[in-house]
Write an enzyme that holds these catalytic residues in place. Sequence first.
Site, PDB file in Angstrom:
ATOM      1  N   ASP A  32       0.881  -1.178   0.000  1.00 52.32           N
ATOM      2  CA  ASP A  32       0.000   0.000   0.000  1.00 52.32           C
ATOM      3  C   ASP A  32       0.910   1.216   0.000  1.00 52.32           C
ATOM      4  O   ASP A  32       2.127   1.106   0.198  1.00 52.32           O
ATOM      5  CB  ASP A  32      -0.888  -0.008   1.257  1.00 52.32           C
ATOM      6  CG  ASP A  32      -1.794   1.229   1.335  1.00 52.32           C
ATOM      7  OD1 ASP A  32      -2.272   1.693   0.280  1.00 52.32           O
ATOM      8  OD2 ASP A  32      -2.011   1.733   2.451  1.00 52.32           O
ATOM      9  N   SER A  33       0.306   2.391  -0.171  1.00 56.33           N
ATOM     10  CA  SER A  33       1.079   3.631  -0.122  1.00 56.33           C
ATOM     11  C   SER A  33       1.563   3.930   1.296  1.00 56.33           C
ATOM     12  O   SER A  33       2.514   4.691   1.465  1.00 56.33           O
ATOM     13  CB  SER A  33       0.203   4.787  -0.605  1.00 56.33           C
ATOM     14  OG  SER A  33      -0.987   4.827   0.169  1.00 56.33           O
ATOM     15  N   CYS A  95      -4.380  -1.495  -1.745  1.00 58.67           N
ATOM     16  CA  CYS A  95      -4.593  -0.064  -1.963  1.00 58.67           C
ATOM     17  C   CYS A  95      -5.622   0.079  -3.080  1.00 58.67           C
ATOM     18  O   CYS A  95      -5.435  -0.461  -4.176  1.00 58.67           O
ATOM     19  CB  CYS A  95      -3.273   0.584  -2.389  1.00 58.67           C
ATOM     20  SG  CYS A  95      -3.425   2.316  -2.870  1.00 58.67           S
ATOM     21  N   GLU A 174      -3.124   8.447   8.744  1.00 57.67           N
ATOM     22  CA  GLU A 174      -1.658   8.314   8.858  1.00 57.67           C
ATOM     23  C   GLU A 174      -1.150   8.932  10.163  1.00 57.67           C
ATOM     24  O   GLU A 174      -0.199   8.454  10.762  1.00 57.67           O
ATOM     25  CB  GLU A 174      -0.953   8.977   7.665  1.00 57.67           C
ATOM     26  CG  GLU A 174      -1.053   8.212   6.353  1.00 57.67           C
ATOM     27  CD  GLU A 174      -0.079   7.018   6.258  1.00 57.67           C
ATOM     28  OE1 GLU A 174       1.006   7.076   6.848  1.00 57.67           O
ATOM     29  OE2 GLU A 174      -0.444   6.025   5.597  1.00 57.67           O
ATOM     30  N   CYS A 206     -11.081   2.973   0.386  1.00 58.91           N
ATOM     31  CA  CYS A 206      -9.665   3.308   0.587  1.00 58.91           C
ATOM     32  C   CYS A 206      -9.250   2.521   1.812  1.00 58.91           C
ATOM     33  O   CYS A 206      -9.968   2.524   2.822  1.00 58.91           O
ATOM     34  CB  CYS A 206      -9.514   4.809   0.834  1.00 58.91           C
ATOM     35  SG  CYS A 206      -7.878   5.283   1.430  1.00 58.91           S
ATOM     36  N   HIS A 208      -7.176   3.034   3.997  1.00 56.94           N
ATOM     37  CA  HIS A 208      -6.926   3.826   5.205  1.00 56.94           C
ATOM     38  C   HIS A 208      -8.214   4.084   6.002  1.00 56.94           C
ATOM     39  O   HIS A 208      -8.156   4.303   7.211  1.00 56.94           O
ATOM     40  CB  HIS A 208      -6.326   5.187   4.845  1.00 56.94           C
ATOM     41  CG  HIS A 208      -4.869   5.156   4.526  1.00 56.94           C
ATOM     42  ND1 HIS A 208      -4.341   4.469   3.466  1.00 56.94           N
ATOM     43  CD2 HIS A 208      -3.809   5.764   5.136  1.00 56.94           C
ATOM     44  CE1 HIS A 208      -3.024   4.636   3.430  1.00 56.94           C
ATOM     45  NE2 HIS A 208      -2.679   5.426   4.436  1.00 56.94           N
TER      46      HIS A 208
END
Length: 292
Positions: A32-33, A95, A174, A206, A208
């Site tokens: 993932d990012s 992701c 994050e 997403c 996240h």
Amino acid sequence: MSTLRSIPAARPTSGAPGASPRSANGPLGVFDSGLGGLTVVRALRAALPHEDIVYLGDTARVPYGTKGPATVTRYAMTCANHLVARGVKAIVIACNTVSAVAPERLRVELDLPVIGVIDPGARAAAEATRTFKVGVLATAGTIASGAYPRALSACSTRIETYGQAAPLLVPLAEEGWTRGEVPRLAARRYLEPLARAGVDVVVLGCTHYPLLLDVIESEAKALLGNHVRMIDSARAVAREVAAFLENRSLLRDAARGEGSVKLLVTDLPKSFDATASRFLGSNPEGAEQVDL
Ligand code: DGL
């Protein structure tokens, strides 16, 4: 009469024709990012406790969701190539943004199976909706790609998809800023257009966003009513990965015991480690910083 129909499972392929056989006891590669993909790792660990997992979070280049498809594809290739060099037997793209714009390129270029997160999430949403109005919260890149409306209408021609980019939720996740007034107000602002459309299902499009599930779900219920359903594709993806490995005889030998998790990041690992241990519900060995 429902027009629900099944669509092929995740379309994992073995890459180029004549793909070389992988060892079933090799690790699964997941990337993932940033740390959002840990939501997928948690689900994979629950579904496949004997698998070794190598997870790569491209924390030096997060976010991907605000960048164009060519840049995201280039970043995704470097992540995937790093995992291939570590001998992974298959790659799970944890992701949505990468799954929206790059999976075909990865499948063509890599000599191993590649599984994305969008089709499993879309299938779960199509099964959950009663009004056939589905909302999708995702990054700007995922919304612009049209990947969710395509995947959802492949499940049912009756489904209307309402997409809403929710970029501020990524840095909040994050940062670990997942409770209180700031994420609540951001979530409310992003959910309002979906509430006006009258959706009964909201896809967390997403990886996240499940870190902010409590806030998003309570705002969605306040705006749309208690019947609204949240879809987190992590569990659906894990089920499809498990079925895929079993069908291809790629499950790790259970006699080797519980699988391990190796965490890799591309920037300083400190805050990543704190979230990783909170999120994986165990104390994984600290993340190692790598240069792609
Ligand atoms: N985890 C990414 C996704 O699922 C989003 C984070 C980012 O923008 O890089 O789309």
